[in-house]
Design an enzyme around this catalytic site. Structure first.
Site, PDB file in Angstrom:
ATOM      1  CG  ASP A 183      -5.423  22.066  -2.478  1.00 19.00           C
ATOM      2  OD1 ASP A 183      -6.430  21.409  -2.373  1.00 19.00           O
ATOM      3  OD2 ASP A 183      -5.019  22.354  -1.242  1.00 19.00           O
ATOM      4  CD  GLU A 191       7.716  26.964 -20.622  1.00 23.62           C
ATOM      5  OE1 GLU A 191       7.917  25.814 -20.277  1.00 23.62           O
ATOM      6  OE2 GLU A 191       7.823  28.058 -19.963  1.00 23.62           O
TER       7      GLU A 191
HETATM    8  C1  GLC Z   1      -8.442  21.359  -0.323  1.00 24.08           C
HETATM    9  C2  GLC Z   1      -8.610  20.045  -0.692  1.00 24.08           C
HETATM   10  C3  GLC Z   1      -8.625  19.552   0.914  1.00 24.08           C
HETATM   11  C4  GLC Z   1      -7.425  20.079   1.728  1.00 24.08           C
HETATM   12  C5  GLC Z   1      -7.543  21.466   1.656  1.00 24.08           C
HETATM   13  C6  GLC Z   1      -6.054  21.860   2.211  1.00 24.08           C
HETATM   14  O1  GLC Z   1      -9.586  22.122  -0.217  1.00 24.08           O
HETATM   15  O2  GLC Z   1      -9.738  19.511  -1.292  1.00 24.08           O
HETATM   16  O3  GLC Z   1      -8.707  17.919   0.754  1.00 24.08           O
HETATM   17  O4  GLC Z   1      -7.694  19.684   3.033  1.00 24.08           O
HETATM   18  O5  GLC Z   1      -7.627  21.912   0.459  1.00 24.08           O
HETATM   19  O6  GLC Z   1      -5.016  21.470   1.186  1.00 24.08           O
END
Ligand code: GLC
Length: 556
Positions: free
Chosen positions: A212, A261
């Site tokens: 993310d 790993e």
């Molecule tokens: C990413 C995720 C989204 C979230 C953001 C903050 O863009 O896809 O859903 O709100 O990150 O974590």
């Protein structure tokens, strides 16, 4: 590695290159314990559905303990399961059931920020300025006589200010919601802890990670900090204080060593909203290995745009040594069946058009549901014939439209609360799935679902579509079955169609895709439709290619 590793030794280490990955938003997939929130047992029980659908892997959005300030992207503990969703034991059973069905498992990892309930953040709040506990996050002194004003005028991605005061003159940075304090990636404990998390899930048999906000982790916050206006002016390429800094790749090189790993190495895909030419750096084999390409998701259903996007991204994939990814929908954007049914605005991306339509209250008279759905089916056959891996979002196989009419008091997305008048939020694509036309909550739950489902979900229910050979669900199943048989080298050759609204391409083994992006029938050169007819997004008699339709052939 511990003894519970479930990875058989004979797995192709390149399995991910042309995989079809199905994104599950766990809270809205299937609820078995009757609390209105989907859970891991629910996913386990639906593994036969996923197997019949024919996906290669399932990617789970966050299922970690969370107050759900941002749908689970606010993580309290990276190495546990939210009790509202299940237990670690449920996770192991789910992983094993998926693996037994031949489906890989990818989990979301959220390294840019934790939640404000994470033990580290609580410790930071209870520790003085300058302490080691505060150094794991980004604290700065406020401005004004007693630090009563934020360090800068920065605005968070979800709207509102990006700093929150903690009562002693210091403020912490949150690029997203206030409940999502940004971690400090210059702190070695942060590095060590995330490596521990990668190993924790890899040891439990996880095959890969979706990373993310990968492009936001490395930051340069040397004083004096720029203003919001200055921040906006700095190109997001290499040395922007927050986004897409070159040194972010040092983190991923470290992670790659951990992922390697394992046998086969664990995969990773970056969620990195960066300039297109900056994407290969995230996807190279010494880094995460793959990066999301959101170009199709931002584009209209348009032949020239689709062709340019494909050509460019295949080139970028070659550059990185990775395969391209293709995405039409995910949990952050308006569902593509809806986007493709909205009036075109040449000034805006299709993704923006969708967002603005929602903000306007989702006016039904602007939406051509049938056209949107028809184009979505065609786009899917186009996407699934491309070299690379396709990421599908739960519910798109049912042809679901966006749910536009959620009342304000039922909305959950922080963007709705923090950007009044700018974004309505992303709840409309996160509504729990309809499994049964006649069941309680359409078979999702015995209880009231956490987001309301509209009455029209009945006609999209999986059980109805299962019984209908012409349904979108059965189209996806047929396409994925054929794709497995037809899968070939990651090459594509464009074919001449004699019409700029029609695209055709051939894969090295003679697998041909022809897509008509016009709304009207088009006569296509006979040599294109020679060979064996395999599949069409709508009934096709072999003469003229109907509007908004895609077909697959196999030539010798
Ligand atoms: C990413 C995720 C989204 C979230 C953001 C903050 O863009 O896809 O859903 O709100 O990150 O974590």
């Amino acid at each position: 590695m511990n003894d519970s590793v479930q990875t058989p030794l004979n797995i192709d280490p390149d399995w991910w290159r042309q995989a079809v990955v199905y994104q599950i938003y766990p809270r809205s997939f299937s609820d078995q314990d009757g609390n209105g929130i989907g859970d891991l047992v629910g996913i386990t029980l639906k593994v036969p559905y996923l197997k019949e659908l024919g996906v290669d892997a399932a990617w789970l959005s966050p299922f970690y303990p969370s107050a759900l300030a941002d749908g689970g992207y606010d993580v309290d503990d990276y190495r546990d399961v939210d009790p509202k969703i299940g237990t670690l034991e449920d996770f192991d059973v789910m992983a094993k059931t998926l693996h037994d069905a031949g489906i890989k498992l990818i989990v979301d990892i959220v390294p840019n920020h934790s939640s404000d309930r994470h033990e580290w953040f609580i410790e930071a709040l209870n520790s003085p300025k300058g302490s080691a506990a505060r150094d794991r996050y980004i604290f700065r002194d406020g401005t004004g006589t007693n630090g009563e004003n934020p360090p800068t005028d920065w605005v968070s991605v979800f709207g509102g200010r990006a700093w929150e005061p903690v009562g002693d003159g210091q403020w912490y940075l949150h690029i997203f919601a206030p409940e999502q304090p940004d971690l400090n990636w210059e702190n070695s404990e942060v590095h060590e802890d995330f490596k521990k998390t990668l190993r924790f899930w890899s040891d439990r048999g996880v095959d890969g990670f979706r990373v993310d906000v990968a492009h936001g982790m490395a930051k340069d916050l040397t004083e004096p900090l720029p203003s919001e206006a200055q921040l906006q002016e700095i190109p997001k390429e290499g040395n922007h204080p927050i986004w897409d800094r070159d040194e972010v790749h040092n983190i991923f090189e470290e992670w790659r060593e951990v992922l390697n790993e394992y046998a086969p190495p664990r995969t990773a895909v970056a969620e990195a909203w960066v300039e297109t030419h900056r994407r290969p750096a995230y996807a190279r084999s010494t880094g995460l290995g793959q990066a999301f390409n959101f170009d199709l998701l931002s584009s209209r259903f348009n032949a020239q745009e689709f062709r340019d996007i494909v050509a460019l991204n295949l080139e970028l994939a070659k550059k990185s040594g990775s395969s391209s990814t293709w995405v039409l929908s995910n949990h952050d954007v308006v569902r593509h069946a809806t986007r493709y049914g909205l009036p075109i605005d040449a000034e805006k991306t299709n993704e923006q058009v969708g967002r603005e339509w929602l903000l306007a209250g989702g006016p039904e008279d602007q939406l051509d549901r049938e056209l949107g759905a028809r184009r979505a089916r065609a786009a899917t056959l186009f996407e699934l014939a491309l070299p690379g891996s396709a990421y599908l979002y739960q519910g798109e196989e049912l042809g679901l439209h966006e749910v536009a009419d959620i009342s304000d008091d039922q909305r959950q997305d922080p963007t709705f609360f923090r950007s009044p008048g700018i974004n309505i939020g992303r709840d409309g694509c996160r509504v729990p799935l309809p499994w049964e036309a006649l069941g309680d909550a359409f078979g999702f739950s015995d209880a009231k679902p956490h987001l309301p489902q509209p009455h029209w979900f009945a006609q999209y229910a999986a059980d109805i579509q299962d019984a209908d050979p012409t349904s979108t669900l059965n189209l996806y199943r047929a396409a994925l079955r054929l794709r497995t048989e037809l899968q070939t080298d990651e090459e594509l050759e464009w074919l001449e169609t004699g019409n700029d609204k029609v695209l055709a391409f051939r894969r090295p083994n003679g697998w041909v895709n022809i897509t008509n992006f016009a709304t009207f029938d088009v006569k296509i050169p006979e040599e294109l439709t020679e060979g064996e007819f395999l599949l069409a997004s709508v009934p096709f008699d072999g003469e003229k290619l109907p509007g908004s339709t895609s077909v697959w052939f196999k030539q010798d």
